[in-house]
Design a protein around this motif. Sequence first.
Motif, PDB file in Angstrom:
ATOM      1  N   ARG A 383     -16.062   5.543   5.658  1.00  0.00           N
ATOM      2  CA  ARG A 383     -16.864   5.124   4.516  1.00  0.00           C
ATOM      3  C   ARG A 383     -17.188   3.637   4.567  1.00  0.00           C
ATOM      4  NH1 ARG A 383     -14.493   7.587  -0.918  1.00  0.00           N
ATOM      5  NH2 ARG A 383     -12.508   7.110   0.045  1.00  0.00           N
ATOM      6  N   PHE A 384     -16.406   2.927   5.372  1.00  0.00           N
ATOM      7  CA  PHE A 384     -16.733   1.508   5.515  1.00  0.00           C
ATOM      8  C   PHE A 384     -18.028   1.348   6.312  1.00  0.00           C
ATOM      9  CE2 PHE A 384     -16.728  -2.714   7.254  1.00  0.00           C
ATOM     10  CZ  PHE A 384     -16.381  -3.464   6.137  1.00  0.00           C
ATOM     11  N   SER A 385     -18.171   2.118   7.375  1.00  0.00           N
ATOM     12  CA  SER A 385     -19.400   2.008   8.164  1.00  0.00           C
ATOM     13  C   SER A 385     -20.610   2.462   7.359  1.00  0.00           C
ATOM     14  CB  SER A 385     -19.309   2.834   9.455  1.00  0.00           C
ATOM     15  OG  SER A 385     -18.070   3.451   9.558  1.00  0.00           O
ATOM     16  N   GLU A 386     -20.387   3.431   6.489  1.00  0.00           N
ATOM     17  CA  GLU A 386     -21.515   3.974   5.731  1.00  0.00           C
ATOM     18  C   GLU A 386     -21.894   3.095   4.545  1.00  0.00           C
ATOM     19  OE1 GLU A 386     -19.806   7.720   4.837  1.00  0.00           O
ATOM     20  OE2 GLU A 386     -19.900   8.359   6.933  1.00  0.00           O
ATOM     21  N   ALA A 387     -20.871   2.638   3.791  1.00  0.00           N
ATOM     22  CA  ALA A 387     -21.183   1.969   2.522  1.00  0.00           C
ATOM     23  C   ALA A 387     -20.298   0.756   2.251  1.00  0.00           C
ATOM     24  CB  ALA A 387     -21.045   2.973   1.385  1.00  0.00           C
ATOM     25  N   LYS A 388     -19.652   0.220   3.312  1.00  0.00           N
ATOM     26  CA  LYS A 388     -18.745  -0.924   3.127  1.00  0.00           C
ATOM     27  C   LYS A 388     -17.614  -0.604   2.152  1.00  0.00           C
ATOM     28  CE  LYS A 388     -21.024  -4.548   5.236  1.00  0.00           C
ATOM     29  NZ  LYS A 388     -20.484  -5.703   5.936  1.00  0.00           N
ATOM     30  N   GLU A 389     -17.295   0.666   2.031  1.00  0.00           N
ATOM     31  CA  GLU A 389     -16.209   1.053   1.133  1.00  0.00           C
ATOM     32  C   GLU A 389     -14.897   1.142   1.900  1.00  0.00           C
ATOM     33  OE1 GLU A 389     -18.570   3.806  -2.167  1.00  0.00           O
ATOM     34  OE2 GLU A 389     -17.131   4.711  -0.791  1.00  0.00           O
ATOM     35  N   PHE A 390     -13.824   0.716   1.236  1.00  0.00           N
ATOM     36  CA  PHE A 390     -12.497   0.876   1.828  1.00  0.00           C
ATOM     37  C   PHE A 390     -11.513   1.205   0.716  1.00  0.00           C
ATOM     38  CE2 PHE A 390     -10.377  -2.974   0.391  1.00  0.00           C
ATOM     39  CZ  PHE A 390     -11.452  -3.771   0.003  1.00  0.00           C
ATOM     40  N   GLU A 391     -10.303   1.604   1.126  1.00  0.00           N
ATOM     41  CA  GLU A 391      -9.311   1.956   0.127  1.00  0.00           C
ATOM     42  C   GLU A 391      -8.168   0.955   0.094  1.00  0.00           C
ATOM     43  OE1 GLU A 391      -8.104   6.019   0.903  1.00  0.00           O
ATOM     44  OE2 GLU A 391     -10.260   6.451   1.045  1.00  0.00           O
ATOM     45  N   LEU A 392      -7.705   0.681  -1.121  1.00  0.00           N
ATOM     46  CA  LEU A 392      -6.472  -0.078  -1.319  1.00  0.00           C
ATOM     47  C   LEU A 392      -5.467   0.920  -1.881  1.00  0.00           C
ATOM     48  CD1 LEU A 392      -4.904  -2.768  -1.502  1.00  0.00           C
ATOM     49  CD2 LEU A 392      -5.805  -3.020  -3.804  1.00  0.00           C
ATOM     50  N   GLU A 393      -4.368   1.092  -1.159  1.00  0.00           N
ATOM     51  CA  GLU A 393      -3.410   2.115  -1.572  1.00  0.00           C
ATOM     52  C   GLU A 393      -2.064   1.471  -1.892  1.00  0.00           C
ATOM     53  OE1 GLU A 393      -3.731   5.689   0.757  1.00  0.00           O
ATOM     54  OE2 GLU A 393      -1.611   6.133   0.433  1.00  0.00           O
ATOM     55  N   PHE A 394      -1.430   1.964  -2.949  1.00  0.00           N
ATOM     56  CA  PHE A 394      -0.162   1.417  -3.430  1.00  0.00           C
ATOM     57  C   PHE A 394       0.977   2.332  -3.016  1.00  0.00           C
ATOM     58  CE2 PHE A 394      -2.020  -1.801  -6.237  1.00  0.00           C
ATOM     59  CZ  PHE A 394      -3.332  -1.364  -6.295  1.00  0.00           C
ATOM     60  N   ARG A 395       1.889   1.800  -2.215  1.00  0.00           N
ATOM     61  CA  ARG A 395       2.990   2.609  -1.675  1.00  0.00           C
ATOM     62  C   ARG A 395       3.907   3.132  -2.785  1.00  0.00           C
ATOM     63  NH1 ARG A 395       5.926   5.782  -0.182  1.00  0.00           N
ATOM     64  NH2 ARG A 395       7.387   5.819   1.556  1.00  0.00           N
ATOM     65  N   ALA A 396       4.159   2.303  -3.789  1.00  0.00           N
ATOM     66  CA  ALA A 396       5.139   2.668  -4.816  1.00  0.00           C
ATOM     67  C   ALA A 396       4.677   3.869  -5.624  1.00  0.00           C
ATOM     68  CB  ALA A 396       5.410   1.482  -5.738  1.00  0.00           C
ATOM     69  N   THR A 397       3.391   3.910  -5.944  1.00  0.00           N
ATOM     70  CA  THR A 397       2.890   4.957  -6.843  1.00  0.00           C
ATOM     71  C   THR A 397       2.012   5.972  -6.127  1.00  0.00           C
ATOM     72  OG1 THR A 397       0.939   3.626  -7.347  1.00  0.00           O
ATOM     73  CG2 THR A 397       2.847   3.360  -8.792  1.00  0.00           C
ATOM     74  N   GLY A 398       1.528   5.627  -4.937  1.00  0.00           N
ATOM     75  CA  GLY A 398       0.604   6.507  -4.236  1.00  0.00           C
ATOM     76  C   GLY A 398      -0.825   6.366  -4.732  1.00  0.00           C
ATOM     77  N   GLU A 399      -1.014   5.494  -5.699  1.00  0.00           N
ATOM     78  CA  GLU A 399      -2.347   5.292  -6.272  1.00  0.00           C
ATOM     79  C   GLU A 399      -3.314   4.723  -5.226  1.00  0.00           C
ATOM     80  OE1 GLU A 399      -4.367   2.650  -9.885  1.00  0.00           O
ATOM     81  OE2 GLU A 399      -2.249   2.386  -9.358  1.00  0.00           O
ATOM     82  N   LYS A 400      -4.589   5.164  -5.297  1.00  0.00           N
ATOM     83  CA  LYS A 400      -5.616   4.656  -4.377  1.00  0.00           C
ATOM     84  C   LYS A 400      -6.790   4.121  -5.167  1.00  0.00           C
ATOM     85  CE  LYS A 400      -4.599   8.326  -1.121  1.00  0.00           C
ATOM     86  NZ  LYS A 400      -5.076   9.495  -0.396  1.00  0.00           N
ATOM     87  N   LYS A 401      -7.326   2.993  -4.679  1.00  0.00           N
ATOM     88  CA  LYS A 401      -8.520   2.434  -5.309  1.00  0.00           C
ATOM     89  C   LYS A 401      -9.581   2.269  -4.235  1.00  0.00           C
ATOM     90  CE  LYS A 401      -7.437   0.079  -9.483  1.00  0.00           C
ATOM     91  NZ  LYS A 401      -6.029   0.217  -9.841  1.00  0.00           N
ATOM     92  N   VAL A 402     -10.791   2.715  -4.538  1.00  0.00           N
ATOM     93  CA  VAL A 402     -11.887   2.531  -3.598  1.00  0.00           C
ATOM     94  C   VAL A 402     -12.642   1.267  -3.982  1.00  0.00           C
ATOM     95  CG1 VAL A 402     -14.024   3.505  -2.672  1.00  0.00           C
ATOM     96  CG2 VAL A 402     -12.090   5.001  -3.217  1.00  0.00           C
ATOM     97  N   LEU A 403     -12.772   0.359  -3.017  1.00  0.00           N
ATOM     98  CA  LEU A 403     -13.445  -0.916  -3.273  1.00  0.00           C
ATOM     99  C   LEU A 403     -14.603  -1.084  -2.295  1.00  0.00           C
ATOM    100  CD1 LEU A 403     -10.244  -3.148  -3.503  1.00  0.00           C
ATOM    101  CD2 LEU A 403     -11.537  -2.212  -5.414  1.00  0.00           C
TER     102      LEU A 403
END
Length: 418
Positions: A383-403
């Motif tokens: 998704r980075f190549s397509e739309a400059k999107e990447f994920e930030l993922e939190f180890r403690a909670t498993g939460e993911k954010k797309v930026l």
Amino acid sequence: MPHNHIIMKYSKAFIHTERTINDKLDATSHKLSIQAGLIQQVSAGLYDFLPLGHKVLSKIESVIREELNAIDCQEISMPIVQPKELWEESGRWNVYGKEMLKFKNRDEREFCFGPTHEEVVIDLVRTKITSYKQFPFTLYQIGRKFRDEMRPKNGLLRGKEFMMKDAYSFHTSNEDLDREYNALRTAYFNIFNRLGLKVIGIPADPGEIGGDGSEEVVAFSKFGEDYFIEENGVATKIEENEVEKYSATHEVYRGIEVGHIFKLGTKYSSAMNFNFVNREGKKEPVIMGCYGIGVSRIVNAILEQNNDEKGIKWPVAVAPYTLSIIPLKYQGSEFEAVALELEKAFEKVGVSTLLDDRDMGMGAKIKDSDLIGVPFKIILGKRFSEAKEFELEFRATGEKKVLVYKGEETVKEILAMI
RNA sequence: CGGGGCGUAGCGUAGUCCGGUUAUCGCGCAUGGUUUGGGACCAUGAGGUCGCAGGUUCGAAUCCUGCCGCCCCGACCA
């Protein structure tokens, strides 16, 4: 070019994780410390600290230093090898037991590997201090102790050689000892709090070391060696064989002893002729306190309290790396430039980063990052190549954010979240 | 130090009871190729004093004796 090792390429790092673990091992923390490549066993109770384990130890030490320096404790360093004569003076040469490893040097003089440092620190201080005007003060060191344990256990939980912080305070009155004892006690809870450890203080039996009063600080863990109950907010240690008796009426807890503070009083100063001259010009024995923290044992305690089926979940304060950057591909790929850009940006602000530049599948790289417990992951994929999107993922909670990646602005955005 | 278990390739293991070709499998490693979003696949290859010593036997990873090492449980410790 000098390198501060905040930033590391995985391919160059001495990080070696294990897919499988010896099924003889018992404690979760022991398994994880080996599987994640923190330590390696040399012999029973003796371990190498590999770069990841060593970084964690250093971070624990830094927290301890900061809190102790903040209350004016002063750091020193004393030798591991100690001469017999000092131990004969305190009367402990023949008392300490087989845990003390003794040997002779080439001149047939007898020495031991220090299991503790009361004798040495008194010998140090008594030559410098004579007047009541020079009190009070507290010295500490962070270093190795050797105790020839009959049964080393669960990796760093109980080794023969281990890292310990030991502090010694010196006073001319019991009131002043009480004051410093309480100051250290508070500092201890600050330290364990910053390390993300759930602990409880338990009034304790001073035991071998001797003295007037003491308290253990115990980190909750089902692999701990201390058993205790709690009543009206007061914890009481019980013997293992009393567990059954109490379990009918109380909840019985287990924990790892990570700290121990003692009011020594004049026990050692009297024995070793360590005196000061008071206002009246008369000699009095110095009043002492001593304060221990099991530094390497803390690694296990943290592991016990911070893990899941994927591996370690380091609290940020002790994580060997704060952030993993995991690109789908690296060498010669479209991800290389942005990975380097991110790496540089994080280096600038002092966020320790592990850039996984290995030529491996995405899944394997993610699993390794999770096993070694890096708190945050940046995942650069399709998704980075397509739309400059990447994920930030939190180890403690498993939460993911797309930026969406927008250079420096994005770095700021990430820093605000980690 | 008492009680229990274990020791086979870098790691994890099968085989040991009931001795018999060239010691099993997986991971990892090397080379080539195909792959590439949650521990990919194919092919080829390297890698072993079966903890050590002695014994029994035509023959020992396997049986016997002794020793060493490691793990777990108890009495002690940060």
